[in-house]
Design a protein around this motif. Structure first.
Motif, PDB file in Angstrom:
ATOM      1  N   THR A   1     -27.010 -30.786  13.820  1.00 52.77           N
ATOM      2  CA  THR A   1     -26.061 -31.676  14.498  1.00 52.77           C
ATOM      3  C   THR A   1     -25.713 -32.867  13.628  1.00 52.77           C
ATOM      4  O   THR A   1     -24.551 -33.291  13.568  1.00 52.77           O
TER       5      THR A   1
ATOM      6  N   ALA B   1     -23.281 -31.799  11.110  1.00 47.96           N
ATOM      7  CA  ALA B   1     -21.989 -31.532  11.745  1.00 47.96           C
ATOM      8  C   ALA B   1     -21.192 -32.825  11.908  1.00 47.96           C
ATOM      9  O   ALA B   1     -19.967 -32.836  11.731  1.00 47.96           O
TER      10      ALA B   1
ATOM     11  N   PHE C   1     -18.764 -28.222  18.138  1.00 45.12           N
ATOM     12  CA  PHE C   1     -20.092 -27.771  17.732  1.00 45.12           C
ATOM     13  C   PHE C   1     -20.690 -26.966  18.884  1.00 45.12           C
ATOM     14  O   PHE C   1     -20.971 -27.521  19.955  1.00 45.12           O
TER      15      PHE C   1
ATOM     16  N   ILE D   1     -17.962 -25.243  14.485  1.00 44.17           N
ATOM     17  CA  ILE D   1     -19.266 -25.019  13.861  1.00 44.17           C
ATOM     18  C   ILE D   1     -20.141 -24.329  14.899  1.00 44.17           C
ATOM     19  O   ILE D   1     -20.447 -24.900  15.946  1.00 44.17           O
TER      20      ILE D   1
END
Length: 612
Positions: A360, A363, A414, A451
Protein backbone atom coordinates in the motif's frame (compact mmCIF):
# COMPACT_ATOMS: atom_id res chain seq x y z
CA UNK A 1 -16.27 32.52 -18.60
CA UNK A 2 -19.36 30.45 -17.81
CA UNK A 3 -20.33 27.71 -15.46
CA UNK A 4 -18.69 24.75 -17.15
CA UNK A 5 -20.70 22.25 -15.11
CA UNK A 6 -24.06 23.58 -16.31
CA UNK A 7 -23.55 25.24 -19.69
CA UNK A 8 -23.21 22.03 -21.74
CA UNK A 9 -26.62 20.82 -20.55
CA UNK A 10 -28.49 23.43 -22.54
CA UNK A 11 -26.54 23.59 -25.80
CA UNK A 12 -28.80 23.48 -28.90
CA UNK A 13 -27.78 19.93 -29.82
CA UNK A 14 -28.65 18.59 -26.36
CA UNK A 15 -32.37 19.32 -26.31
CA UNK A 16 -34.35 16.98 -24.06
CA UNK A 17 -37.76 17.49 -22.51
CA UNK A 18 -36.50 16.41 -19.08
CA UNK A 19 -33.12 17.27 -17.60
CA UNK A 20 -32.57 15.19 -14.47
CA UNK A 21 -29.70 16.62 -12.42
CA UNK A 22 -28.08 15.24 -9.27
CA UNK A 23 -24.72 15.17 -7.52
CA UNK A 24 -22.67 17.18 -5.02
CA UNK A 25 -22.55 20.18 -7.35
CA UNK A 26 -26.17 21.02 -6.54
CA UNK A 27 -25.09 22.03 -3.02
CA UNK A 28 -22.07 24.03 -4.23
CA UNK A 29 -21.59 27.74 -4.85
CA UNK A 30 -21.12 29.16 -8.36
CA UNK A 31 -19.92 32.41 -9.84
CA UNK A 32 -21.81 34.48 -12.37
CA UNK A 33 -20.22 36.00 -15.46
CA UNK A 34 -19.71 39.20 -13.44
CA UNK A 35 -18.14 37.34 -10.49
CA UNK A 36 -21.06 37.30 -8.09
CA UNK A 37 -21.47 34.30 -5.82
CA UNK A 38 -24.53 32.21 -6.69
CA UNK A 39 -26.41 29.15 -5.50
CA UNK A 40 -27.59 26.42 -7.88
CA UNK A 41 -30.91 28.13 -8.63
CA UNK A 42 -29.27 31.43 -9.58
CA UNK A 43 -26.66 29.58 -11.65
CA UNK A 44 -29.40 27.65 -13.45
CA UNK A 45 -31.24 30.89 -14.20
CA UNK A 46 -28.12 32.49 -15.67
CA UNK A 47 -27.34 29.50 -17.90
CA UNK A 48 -30.91 29.10 -19.10
CA UNK A 49 -31.07 32.79 -19.96
CA UNK A 50 -27.76 32.58 -21.82
CA UNK A 51 -29.19 29.72 -23.89
CA UNK A 52 -32.28 31.60 -24.96
CA UNK A 53 -34.92 30.73 -22.37
CA UNK A 54 -36.79 33.98 -21.75
CA UNK A 55 -39.08 32.58 -19.06
CA UNK A 56 -37.63 30.50 -16.20
CA UNK A 57 -40.13 29.32 -13.59
CA UNK A 58 -39.09 27.66 -10.31
CA UNK A 59 -41.09 25.28 -8.13
CA UNK A 60 -40.18 23.81 -4.74
CA UNK A 61 -42.19 21.93 -2.08
CA UNK A 62 -42.09 24.77 0.44
CA UNK A 63 -42.34 27.80 -1.87
CA UNK A 64 -44.60 26.57 -4.66
CA UNK A 65 -44.05 28.69 -7.83
CA UNK A 66 -41.53 31.54 -7.69
CA UNK A 67 -39.25 33.59 -9.95
CA UNK A 68 -35.70 34.90 -9.70
CA UNK A 69 -35.98 37.55 -12.41
CA UNK A 70 -38.54 40.18 -13.45
CA UNK A 71 -38.70 39.13 -17.10
CA UNK A 72 -39.86 35.60 -16.25
CA UNK A 73 -42.46 36.97 -13.83
CA UNK A 74 -43.70 39.49 -16.40
CA UNK A 75 -43.98 36.89 -19.17
CA UNK A 76 -46.05 34.71 -16.82
CA UNK A 77 -48.32 37.52 -15.57
CA UNK A 78 -51.14 36.62 -17.94
CA UNK A 79 -51.20 33.09 -16.45
CA UNK A 80 -50.61 33.73 -12.77
CA UNK A 81 -52.34 35.97 -10.27
CA UNK A 82 -49.17 37.29 -8.64
CA UNK A 83 -48.60 39.32 -5.53
CA UNK A 84 -48.28 43.17 -5.62
CA UNK A 85 -44.96 44.53 -6.78
CA UNK A 86 -44.35 46.08 -3.36
CA UNK A 87 -43.92 42.58 -1.97
CA UNK A 88 -41.03 41.74 -4.28
CA UNK A 89 -37.47 41.65 -3.05
CA UNK A 90 -35.98 44.20 -5.40
CA UNK A 91 -32.37 43.87 -6.56
CA UNK A 92 -29.93 45.74 -4.38
CA UNK A 93 -27.82 48.45 -5.92
CA UNK A 94 -24.29 47.44 -6.74
CA UNK A 95 -21.04 49.09 -7.65
CA UNK A 96 -18.94 47.41 -10.29
CA UNK A 97 -15.15 47.55 -10.47
CA UNK A 98 -13.00 46.42 -13.40
CA UNK A 99 -9.44 45.25 -12.71
CA UNK A 100 -7.22 45.82 -15.72
CA UNK A 101 -4.07 43.97 -16.79
CA UNK A 102 -3.98 41.70 -13.73
CA UNK A 103 -2.49 38.17 -13.55
CA UNK A 104 -5.88 36.76 -14.58
CA UNK A 105 -6.47 39.34 -17.34
CA UNK A 106 -9.37 41.80 -17.02
CA UNK A 107 -11.73 40.88 -14.18
CA UNK A 108 -15.10 42.42 -13.31
CA UNK A 109 -15.99 42.49 -9.61
CA UNK A 110 -18.93 43.66 -7.55
CA UNK A 111 -18.17 45.26 -4.22
CA UNK A 112 -17.88 42.76 -1.40
CA UNK A 113 -21.19 42.12 0.36
CA UNK A 114 -23.33 43.52 -2.47
CA UNK A 115 -25.55 41.35 -4.65
CA UNK A 116 -27.67 41.78 -7.72
CA UNK A 117 -30.17 39.03 -7.03
CA UNK A 118 -33.92 39.20 -7.28
CA UNK A 119 -36.29 36.85 -5.52
CA UNK A 120 -39.86 37.30 -6.64
CA UNK A 121 -42.37 35.35 -4.50
CA UNK A 122 -45.91 34.41 -5.36
CA UNK A 123 -48.96 34.00 -3.19
CA UNK A 124 -48.92 30.43 -1.81
CA UNK A 125 -51.11 28.07 -3.82
CA UNK A 126 -52.05 24.40 -3.63
CA UNK A 127 -49.74 21.81 -5.20
CA UNK A 128 -52.05 20.62 -7.94
CA UNK A 129 -52.98 24.20 -8.84
CA UNK A 130 -49.28 24.99 -9.18
CA UNK A 131 -48.64 21.87 -11.31
CA UNK A 132 -51.50 22.83 -13.66
CA UNK A 133 -50.03 26.32 -14.03
CA UNK A 134 -46.63 24.80 -14.83
CA UNK A 135 -48.39 22.53 -17.33
CA UNK A 136 -49.91 25.56 -19.02
CA UNK A 137 -46.52 27.28 -19.25
CA UNK A 138 -44.72 24.19 -20.60
CA UNK A 139 -47.40 23.66 -23.28
CA UNK A 140 -47.26 27.29 -24.37
CA UNK A 141 -46.03 27.23 -27.99
CA UNK A 142 -45.87 30.98 -28.44
CA UNK A 143 -42.60 32.73 -29.19
CA UNK A 144 -41.68 32.58 -25.51
CA UNK A 145 -39.12 29.86 -24.82
CA UNK A 146 -39.70 28.51 -21.29
CA UNK A 147 -37.91 26.35 -18.75
CA UNK A 148 -39.31 24.90 -15.53
CA UNK A 149 -36.95 24.08 -12.65
CA UNK A 150 -38.25 21.67 -9.98
CA UNK A 151 -36.08 22.09 -6.85
CA UNK A 152 -35.84 19.22 -4.31
CA UNK A 153 -37.53 17.06 -6.91
CA UNK A 154 -37.68 13.88 -4.81
CA UNK A 155 -39.76 15.66 -2.14
CA UNK A 156 -41.83 17.61 -4.66
CA UNK A 157 -42.83 14.46 -6.57
CA UNK A 158 -43.37 12.15 -3.59
CA UNK A 159 -45.44 14.37 -1.32
CA UNK A 160 -47.60 16.31 -3.74
CA UNK A 161 -51.26 16.71 -2.73
CA UNK A 162 -52.77 14.79 -5.64
CA UNK A 163 -50.07 12.35 -6.80
CA UNK A 164 -52.28 10.65 -9.42
CA UNK A 165 -53.12 13.89 -11.25
CA UNK A 166 -49.57 15.20 -10.91
CA UNK A 167 -48.11 11.95 -12.29
CA UNK A 168 -50.41 12.15 -15.30
CA UNK A 169 -49.62 15.79 -16.02
CA UNK A 170 -45.83 15.51 -15.60
CA UNK A 171 -45.67 12.22 -17.49
CA UNK A 172 -47.56 13.76 -20.40
CA UNK A 173 -44.79 16.32 -20.85
CA UNK A 174 -42.52 13.62 -22.27
CA UNK A 175 -44.98 13.16 -25.16
CA UNK A 176 -45.32 16.81 -26.20
CA UNK A 177 -44.66 17.58 -29.89
CA UNK A 178 -41.04 17.97 -30.95
CA UNK A 179 -41.80 21.50 -32.13
CA UNK A 180 -42.34 22.48 -28.50
CA UNK A 181 -38.87 23.57 -27.27
CA UNK A 182 -39.81 24.13 -23.64
CA UNK A 183 -38.02 22.00 -21.03
CA UNK A 184 -38.28 20.92 -17.40
CA UNK A 185 -35.26 20.47 -15.12
CA UNK A 186 -35.54 18.24 -12.04
CA UNK A 187 -32.95 18.89 -9.32
CA UNK A 188 -32.47 15.84 -7.06
CA UNK A 189 -30.48 16.03 -3.82
CA UNK A 190 -28.90 12.59 -4.34
CA UNK A 191 -25.07 12.78 -4.14
CA UNK A 192 -24.51 9.86 -6.56
CA UNK A 193 -26.31 7.56 -8.98
CA UNK A 194 -26.69 4.75 -6.45
CA UNK A 195 -28.71 6.99 -4.15
CA UNK A 196 -30.64 8.46 -7.09
CA UNK A 197 -31.63 4.99 -8.33
CA UNK A 198 -32.89 4.13 -4.83
CA UNK A 199 -35.04 7.27 -4.88
CA UNK A 200 -36.32 6.51 -8.39
CA UNK A 201 -37.90 3.21 -7.34
CA UNK A 202 -40.55 5.00 -5.26
CA UNK A 203 -41.20 8.01 -7.51
CA UNK A 204 -44.87 8.30 -8.55
CA UNK A 205 -44.07 9.48 -12.11
CA UNK A 206 -43.15 6.41 -14.23
CA UNK A 207 -41.51 8.49 -16.95
CA UNK A 208 -39.07 10.11 -14.50
CA UNK A 209 -38.40 6.81 -12.69
CA UNK A 210 -37.72 5.02 -15.98
CA UNK A 211 -35.43 7.76 -17.24
CA UNK A 212 -33.28 7.35 -14.11
CA UNK A 213 -33.24 3.55 -13.87
CA UNK A 214 -32.57 3.05 -17.59
CA UNK A 215 -29.75 5.58 -17.89
CA UNK A 216 -27.91 3.47 -20.50
CA UNK A 217 -30.88 3.57 -22.88
CA UNK A 218 -31.86 6.54 -25.00
CA UNK A 219 -35.56 6.44 -24.01
CA UNK A 220 -36.36 8.13 -27.32
CA UNK A 221 -34.31 11.18 -26.39
CA UNK A 222 -36.88 12.73 -24.06
CA UNK A 223 -34.53 12.88 -21.05
CA UNK A 224 -31.00 13.89 -20.11
CA UNK A 225 -29.50 12.43 -16.94
CA UNK A 226 -26.46 14.32 -15.65
CA UNK A 227 -24.42 14.33 -12.46
CA UNK A 228 -23.28 17.82 -11.46
CA UNK A 229 -19.91 17.22 -9.90
CA UNK A 230 -16.98 19.36 -8.74
CA UNK A 231 -15.88 22.53 -10.56
CA UNK A 232 -13.76 22.53 -13.69
CA UNK A 233 -10.75 24.67 -14.53
CA UNK A 234 -12.78 27.68 -15.66
CA UNK A 235 -14.57 27.90 -12.31
CA UNK A 236 -11.35 27.33 -10.36
CA UNK A 237 -9.82 30.28 -12.21
CA UNK A 238 -12.84 32.33 -11.19
CA UNK A 239 -12.51 31.40 -7.53
CA UNK A 240 -8.78 32.25 -7.56
CA UNK A 241 -9.54 35.70 -8.94
CA UNK A 242 -12.51 36.23 -6.62
CA UNK A 243 -10.65 35.14 -3.46
CA UNK A 244 -7.56 37.15 -4.44
CA UNK A 245 -9.79 40.23 -4.54
CA UNK A 246 -11.36 39.38 -1.16
CA UNK A 247 -8.36 38.23 0.87
CA UNK A 248 -5.42 40.15 -0.69
CA UNK A 249 -2.93 37.28 -0.43
CA UNK A 250 0.34 37.37 -2.34
CA UNK A 251 -0.01 35.85 -5.76
CA UNK A 252 2.34 34.11 -8.17
CA UNK A 253 0.88 34.50 -11.70
CA UNK A 254 3.34 31.96 -13.13
CA UNK A 255 1.84 29.24 -10.94
CA UNK A 256 -1.74 29.77 -12.15
CA UNK A 257 -1.68 27.20 -14.94
CA UNK A 258 -0.53 24.23 -12.89
CA UNK A 259 -2.41 25.33 -9.77
CA UNK A 260 -5.59 25.64 -11.78
CA UNK A 261 -5.18 22.14 -13.21
CA UNK A 262 -4.27 20.50 -9.90
CA UNK A 263 -7.02 22.25 -7.94
CA UNK A 264 -9.67 21.30 -10.49
CA UNK A 265 -8.47 17.71 -10.41
CA UNK A 266 -8.96 17.38 -6.63
CA UNK A 267 -12.71 17.07 -7.09
CA UNK A 268 -13.81 19.26 -4.18
CA UNK A 269 -16.37 22.05 -4.16
CA UNK A 270 -15.86 25.75 -4.81
CA UNK A 271 -17.20 26.31 -1.30
CA UNK A 272 -14.27 24.30 0.12
CA UNK A 273 -11.76 26.14 -2.06
CA UNK A 274 -13.08 29.49 -0.81
CA UNK A 275 -12.51 28.34 2.78
CA UNK A 276 -8.98 27.13 1.97
CA UNK A 277 -8.02 30.26 0.10
CA UNK A 278 -9.18 32.40 3.03
CA UNK A 279 -6.49 30.82 5.25
CA UNK A 280 -3.34 31.50 3.18
CA UNK A 281 -1.03 34.51 2.90
CA UNK A 282 0.40 33.62 -0.51
CA UNK A 283 -0.68 31.40 -3.38
CA UNK A 284 1.93 29.26 -5.12
CA UNK A 285 2.64 25.56 -5.63
CA UNK A 286 4.81 25.18 -2.52
CA UNK A 287 2.16 26.77 -0.30
CA UNK A 288 -0.57 24.62 -1.82
CA UNK A 289 1.45 21.46 -1.25
CA UNK A 290 2.36 22.39 2.32
CA UNK A 291 -1.31 23.03 3.09
CA UNK A 292 -2.10 19.44 2.11
CA UNK A 293 -4.41 20.45 -0.73
CA UNK A 294 -3.40 17.61 -3.03
CA UNK A 295 -4.12 14.03 -1.99
CA UNK A 296 -1.26 12.60 -4.05
CA UNK A 297 1.37 14.75 -2.30
CA UNK A 298 2.08 13.19 1.10
CA UNK A 299 5.48 14.74 1.86
CA UNK A 300 5.76 18.00 -0.09
CA UNK A 301 9.36 18.65 1.01
CA UNK A 302 10.67 15.18 0.13
CA UNK A 303 11.48 13.84 -3.33
CA UNK A 304 9.88 10.58 -4.38
CA UNK A 305 13.30 8.90 -4.55
CA UNK A 306 14.03 9.96 -0.96
CA UNK A 307 10.65 8.70 0.23
CA UNK A 308 11.46 5.39 -1.43
CA UNK A 309 14.82 5.16 0.31
CA UNK A 310 13.09 5.65 3.66
CA UNK A 311 11.39 2.28 3.23
CA UNK A 312 13.11 -0.61 4.98
CA UNK A 313 14.33 -3.43 2.72
CA UNK A 314 12.59 -4.03 -0.64
CA UNK A 315 15.86 -3.49 -2.51
CA UNK A 316 14.71 -5.22 -5.71
CA UNK A 317 11.35 -3.42 -5.61
CA UNK A 318 13.09 -0.06 -5.16
CA UNK A 319 15.41 -0.73 -8.09
CA UNK A 320 12.55 -1.66 -10.42
CA UNK A 321 10.45 1.27 -9.24
CA UNK A 322 13.27 3.73 -9.96
CA UNK A 323 13.58 2.19 -13.42
CA UNK A 324 9.85 2.83 -13.88
CA UNK A 325 10.35 6.45 -12.74
CA UNK A 326 13.15 7.00 -15.29
CA UNK A 327 11.14 5.41 -18.11
CA UNK A 328 8.03 7.49 -17.41
CA UNK A 329 9.98 10.73 -17.17
CA UNK A 330 11.85 10.08 -20.40
CA UNK A 331 8.64 9.11 -22.14
CA UNK A 332 7.01 12.32 -20.91
CA UNK A 333 9.91 14.33 -22.30
CA UNK A 334 9.69 12.54 -25.65
CA UNK A 335 5.93 13.10 -25.81
CA UNK A 336 6.45 16.82 -25.24
CA UNK A 337 8.92 16.90 -28.14
CA UNK A 338 6.89 14.72 -30.48
CA UNK A 339 3.11 15.06 -30.53
CA UNK A 340 2.82 11.71 -32.37
CA UNK A 341 3.77 9.88 -29.14
CA UNK A 342 0.29 10.10 -27.73
CA UNK A 343 -0.66 6.54 -26.77
CA UNK A 344 -0.69 6.28 -22.94
CA UNK A 345 1.70 3.65 -21.52
CA UNK A 346 0.30 0.53 -19.90
CA UNK A 347 0.90 1.25 -16.23
CA UNK A 348 -1.43 -1.13 -14.37
CA UNK A 349 0.51 -3.17 -11.78
CA UNK A 350 0.29 -6.37 -9.75
CA UNK A 351 1.79 -6.36 -6.24
CA UNK A 352 2.09 -9.89 -4.83
CA UNK A 353 3.22 -10.55 -1.29
CA UNK A 354 2.13 -11.23 2.26
CA UNK A 355 0.44 -8.52 4.38
CA UNK A 356 2.61 -5.72 5.76
CA UNK A 357 5.34 -5.87 3.11
CA UNK A 358 4.86 -2.29 1.88
CA UNK A 359 2.41 -2.80 -0.99
CA UNK A 360 0.00 0.00 0.00
CA UNK A 361 2.85 2.39 0.82
CA UNK A 362 4.40 1.87 -2.59
CA UNK A 363 1.00 2.23 -4.27
CA UNK A 364 0.72 5.72 -2.77
CA UNK A 365 4.16 6.58 -4.15
CA UNK A 366 3.06 5.32 -7.56
CA UNK A 367 0.09 7.71 -7.42
CA UNK A 368 2.34 10.60 -6.42
CA UNK A 369 4.78 9.81 -9.23
CA UNK A 370 2.06 9.53 -11.87
CA UNK A 371 0.59 12.81 -10.61
CA UNK A 372 3.97 14.59 -10.67
CA UNK A 373 4.74 13.62 -14.28
CA UNK A 374 1.22 14.45 -15.48
CA UNK A 375 -0.11 10.95 -16.19
CA UNK A 376 -2.82 11.25 -13.51
CA UNK A 377 -4.31 14.64 -12.72
CA UNK A 378 -5.06 13.71 -9.07
CA UNK A 379 -2.95 10.68 -8.23
CA UNK A 380 -5.01 9.86 -5.15
CA UNK A 381 -5.40 6.30 -3.85
CA UNK A 382 -8.76 4.54 -3.52
CA UNK A 383 -8.22 1.33 -1.55
CA UNK A 384 -10.75 -1.53 -1.60
CA UNK A 385 -10.78 -5.30 -1.18
CA UNK A 386 -11.84 -7.55 -4.02
CA UNK A 387 -14.95 -8.55 -2.06
CA UNK A 388 -16.02 -4.87 -1.95
CA UNK A 389 -16.69 -5.02 -5.70
CA UNK A 390 -19.00 -8.04 -5.55
CA UNK A 391 -22.76 -7.93 -4.89
CA UNK A 392 -25.04 -10.87 -4.24
CA UNK A 393 -27.47 -10.31 -7.08
CA UNK A 394 -27.35 -10.03 -10.88
CA UNK A 395 -26.39 -6.53 -12.02
CA UNK A 396 -25.40 -5.34 -8.56
CA UNK A 397 -21.72 -6.15 -9.00
CA UNK A 398 -21.38 -3.93 -12.08
CA UNK A 399 -22.98 -1.04 -10.17
CA UNK A 400 -20.65 -1.45 -7.17
CA UNK A 401 -17.57 -1.82 -9.36
CA UNK A 402 -18.43 1.21 -11.49
CA UNK A 403 -19.07 3.34 -8.40
CA UNK A 404 -15.64 2.46 -6.98
CA UNK A 405 -13.95 3.14 -10.32
CA UNK A 406 -15.71 6.52 -10.57
CA UNK A 407 -14.16 7.46 -7.21
CA UNK A 408 -10.70 6.40 -8.42
CA UNK A 409 -10.72 8.22 -11.77
CA UNK A 410 -7.59 10.33 -12.29
CA UNK A 411 -5.90 8.30 -9.54
CA UNK A 412 -5.00 4.80 -8.38
CA UNK A 413 -7.51 2.02 -7.71
CA UNK A 414 -5.78 -0.35 -5.27
CA UNK A 415 -7.60 -3.70 -5.05
CA UNK A 416 -6.30 -5.81 -2.18
CA UNK A 417 -7.10 -9.52 -2.21
CA UNK A 418 -7.99 -9.11 -5.90
CA UNK A 419 -7.83 -12.89 -6.38
CA UNK A 420 -11.30 -13.31 -4.82
CA UNK A 421 -12.74 -11.97 -8.08
CA UNK A 422 -11.65 -15.10 -9.95
CA UNK A 423 -12.56 -17.67 -7.30
CA UNK A 424 -15.27 -20.07 -8.41
CA UNK A 425 -17.17 -19.96 -5.11
CA UNK A 426 -18.20 -16.37 -5.87
CA UNK A 427 -21.00 -17.77 -8.03
CA UNK A 428 -19.95 -15.88 -11.14
CA UNK A 429 -20.43 -12.43 -9.59
CA UNK A 430 -16.67 -11.99 -9.35
CA UNK A 431 -16.40 -12.53 -13.09
CA UNK A 432 -18.91 -9.73 -13.59
CA UNK A 433 -16.61 -7.45 -11.60
CA UNK A 434 -13.60 -8.53 -13.71
CA UNK A 435 -15.44 -7.84 -16.97
CA UNK A 436 -16.58 -4.43 -15.72
CA UNK A 437 -13.06 -3.64 -14.53
CA UNK A 438 -11.44 -4.66 -17.83
CA UNK A 439 -13.88 -2.54 -19.82
CA UNK A 440 -13.23 0.53 -17.69
CA UNK A 441 -9.45 -0.03 -17.75
CA UNK A 442 -9.66 0.16 -21.54
CA UNK A 443 -12.14 3.04 -21.77
CA UNK A 444 -10.51 5.11 -19.03
CA UNK A 445 -6.88 4.29 -19.82
CA UNK A 446 -5.91 7.98 -19.62
CA UNK A 447 -7.64 8.45 -16.27
CA UNK A 448 -7.29 5.20 -14.34
CA UNK A 449 -4.43 3.04 -13.05
CA UNK A 450 -5.28 -0.23 -11.31
CA UNK A 451 -2.98 -1.97 -8.84
CA UNK A 452 -4.14 -5.49 -7.95
CA UNK A 453 -2.58 -7.00 -4.82
CA UNK A 454 -2.66 -10.23 -2.81
CA UNK A 455 -0.82 -13.42 -1.84
CA UNK A 456 1.81 -14.51 -4.41
CA UNK A 457 0.37 -17.86 -5.58
CA UNK A 458 -3.18 -16.57 -5.65
CA UNK A 459 -2.23 -13.46 -7.63
CA UNK A 460 -0.42 -15.61 -10.19
CA UNK A 461 -3.63 -17.60 -10.66
CA UNK A 462 -5.62 -14.33 -10.81
CA UNK A 463 -3.51 -13.01 -13.67
CA UNK A 464 -3.64 -16.28 -15.65
CA UNK A 465 -7.39 -16.81 -15.16
CA UNK A 466 -8.39 -14.32 -17.85
CA UNK A 467 -6.55 -13.34 -21.07
CA UNK A 468 -7.72 -9.75 -20.59
CA UNK A 469 -6.03 -9.58 -17.19
CA UNK A 470 -2.77 -10.98 -18.60
CA UNK A 471 -2.78 -8.32 -21.35
CA UNK A 472 -3.45 -5.43 -19.01
CA UNK A 473 -1.00 -6.64 -16.36
CA UNK A 474 2.13 -7.58 -18.39
CA UNK A 475 4.91 -9.57 -16.73
CA UNK A 476 7.16 -6.52 -16.40
CA UNK A 477 4.45 -4.83 -14.36
CA UNK A 478 4.31 -7.58 -11.72
CA UNK A 479 6.18 -6.80 -8.47
CA UNK A 480 6.92 -9.47 -5.85
CA UNK A 481 7.16 -8.32 -2.22
CA UNK A 482 9.05 -10.82 -0.04
CA UNK A 483 8.74 -11.11 3.75
CA UNK A 484 11.04 -8.86 5.74
CA UNK A 485 14.14 -10.55 7.20
CA UNK A 486 14.66 -10.53 11.00
CA UNK A 487 17.22 -7.73 10.69
CA UNK A 488 14.71 -5.65 8.70
CA UNK A 489 11.91 -6.37 11.17
CA UNK A 490 14.22 -5.22 13.97
CA UNK A 491 14.91 -2.00 12.05
CA UNK A 492 11.17 -1.42 11.58
CA UNK A 493 10.41 -2.03 15.26
CA UNK A 494 13.24 0.20 16.49
CA UNK A 495 12.06 2.99 14.18
CA UNK A 496 8.49 2.66 15.47
CA UNK A 497 9.63 2.80 19.10
CA UNK A 498 11.87 5.78 18.36
CA UNK A 499 9.00 7.66 16.67
CA UNK A 500 6.92 7.09 19.81
CA UNK A 501 9.68 8.43 22.05
CA UNK A 502 10.41 5.05 23.67
CA UNK A 503 14.11 4.47 24.34
CA UNK A 504 15.44 0.89 24.45
CA UNK A 505 17.75 -0.25 27.23
CA UNK A 506 20.88 -1.32 25.36
CA UNK A 507 21.13 -4.38 27.64
CA UNK A 508 17.79 -5.60 26.24
CA UNK A 509 18.57 -5.28 22.53
CA UNK A 510 19.99 -8.79 22.05
CA UNK A 511 17.00 -10.41 23.75
CA UNK A 512 14.55 -8.26 21.81
CA UNK A 513 16.24 -9.29 18.57
CA UNK A 514 15.93 -12.93 19.65
CA UNK A 515 12.19 -12.42 20.09
CA UNK A 516 11.95 -11.04 16.55
CA UNK A 517 13.88 -14.05 15.23
CA UNK A 518 11.40 -16.28 17.02
CA UNK A 519 8.45 -14.42 15.47
CA UNK A 520 10.04 -14.72 12.03
CA UNK A 521 10.76 -18.45 12.39
CA UNK A 522 7.17 -19.20 13.38
CA UNK A 523 5.53 -17.08 10.65
CA UNK A 524 2.90 -18.53 8.30
CA UNK A 525 0.99 -17.29 5.23
CA UNK A 526 -0.91 -14.73 7.30
CA UNK A 527 2.23 -13.21 8.83
CA UNK A 528 1.77 -9.44 9.05
CA UNK A 529 5.43 -8.33 8.66
CA UNK A 530 5.45 -4.58 9.43
CA UNK A 531 1.92 -4.95 10.78
CA UNK A 532 3.17 -7.52 13.27
CA UNK A 533 5.89 -5.11 14.39
CA UNK A 534 3.27 -2.40 14.82
CA UNK A 535 1.24 -4.70 17.06
CA UNK A 536 4.36 -5.51 19.09
CA UNK A 537 5.21 -1.79 19.42
CA UNK A 538 1.63 -1.07 20.60
CA UNK A 539 1.88 -3.80 23.24
CA UNK A 540 5.28 -2.59 24.47
CA UNK A 541 4.04 1.00 24.64
CA UNK A 542 0.96 0.06 26.71
CA UNK A 543 2.83 -2.19 29.18
CA UNK A 544 5.67 0.32 29.59
CA UNK A 545 3.14 3.11 30.24
CA UNK A 546 1.50 1.06 32.99
CA UNK A 547 4.90 0.39 34.61
CA UNK A 548 5.86 4.08 34.48
CA UNK A 549 2.57 5.21 36.06
CA UNK A 550 2.51 2.56 38.80
CA UNK A 551 6.17 2.95 39.74
CA UNK A 552 6.15 6.75 39.27
CA UNK A 553 9.07 6.65 36.88
CA UNK A 554 10.34 9.26 34.42
CA UNK A 555 8.46 9.42 31.09
CA UNK A 556 11.78 8.79 29.32
CA UNK A 557 12.42 5.54 31.18
CA UNK A 558 13.76 2.94 28.68
CA UNK A 559 11.70 -0.10 27.85
CA UNK A 560 12.63 -3.42 29.45
CA UNK A 561 12.16 -6.96 28.17
CA UNK A 562 9.38 -7.32 30.78
CA UNK A 563 7.38 -4.77 28.74
CA UNK A 564 7.14 -7.35 25.95
CA UNK A 565 3.93 -9.45 26.31
CA UNK A 566 4.45 -12.97 27.67
CA UNK A 567 3.23 -14.61 24.45
CA UNK A 568 6.29 -13.23 22.64
CA UNK A 569 8.68 -14.43 25.39
CA UNK A 570 7.44 -18.01 25.78
CA UNK A 571 9.98 -19.42 23.33
CA UNK A 572 12.96 -17.99 25.14
CA UNK A 573 14.80 -20.54 27.35
CA UNK A 574 15.89 -19.76 30.90
CA UNK A 575 19.50 -19.78 29.79
CA UNK A 576 18.80 -17.22 27.11
CA UNK A 577 17.01 -15.04 29.65
CA UNK A 578 20.32 -14.84 31.54
CA UNK A 579 22.17 -13.69 28.41
CA UNK A 580 21.94 -9.94 29.10
CA UNK A 581 23.74 -10.41 32.43
CA UNK A 582 26.41 -12.65 30.88
CA UNK A 583 26.93 -10.29 27.96
CA UNK A 584 27.20 -7.35 30.36
CA UNK A 585 30.02 -9.10 32.19
CA UNK A 586 31.71 -9.89 28.87
CA UNK A 587 31.51 -6.25 27.76
CA UNK A 588 33.13 -5.12 31.01
CA UNK A 589 36.32 -7.08 30.19
CA UNK A 590 39.09 -4.90 28.84
CA UNK A 591 40.15 -5.61 25.26
CA UNK A 592 39.45 -8.99 23.62
CA UNK A 593 37.27 -7.31 20.96
CA UNK A 594 37.66 -10.16 18.45
CA UNK A 595 36.70 -12.71 21.11
CA UNK A 596 33.66 -10.66 22.14
CA UNK A 597 32.48 -10.35 18.53
CA UNK A 598 32.92 -14.09 17.92
CA UNK A 599 31.02 -15.08 21.07
CA UNK A 600 28.13 -12.74 20.26
CA UNK A 601 27.85 -14.13 16.72
CA UNK A 602 27.82 -17.72 18.01
CA UNK A 603 25.22 -16.82 20.64
CA UNK A 604 22.91 -15.31 18.04
CA UNK A 605 23.34 -18.36 15.81
CA UNK A 606 22.47 -20.74 18.69
CA UNK A 607 19.44 -18.63 19.60
CA UNK A 608 18.17 -18.74 16.05
CA UNK A 609 18.74 -22.48 15.71
CA UNK A 610 16.92 -23.16 18.97
CA UNK A 611 13.80 -21.57 17.44
CA UNK A 612 13.67 -23.93 14.44
Amino acid sequence: MGNQRLSALFEPGNHSRYSILYGPGLEDVYFSADYQEQNIEQAMLEQLKLHGYQRVVFYSPHRSIYFLDHESQRLSSSRIDHAPASQYNQPSSTRMQVLKDGPLQDLVFYQTGQTARSNLPLTKMGDIHAIRLLDTILKDVSDIKSALVIVQAETALRFIDDPRSAAGIIGEWSRLPAANKNICCFLFSAPDYTRLSEIAVSLPVPEISSAILNRNQSLFGYSTLAMIGPPGEDEILQVIGYSHRLYHYQFNPQAVGQLNQWMASEGISLRQWLLRLAEIHSLDLDTAKSQGWFKAVRKPDTRIEDQLNELVGLDDIKRRFLELVDWIRLRGYMSAQNAKIDEPPLLHLIFSGNPGTGKTTLARLVGELYHEVGILSRGHLVEVKGSDLVAGYVGGTAIKTNNVIDQALDGILFIDEAYVLTEQERGGFGQEAVETLLARMENERRRLVVIAAGYPEKMDHFRRSNPGLARRFPEDNCFSFTDYLPSELWQILSQMLSQRGIPIDVREIDLLQSIIQQIYAQRDESFGNAGEMRNLADSIERRRAVRIIRERLSPVTPMLIDDVPAKYRLGLSDSFEQLPMVMKELDELVGLENVKTYLKQQTHRLQFESLK
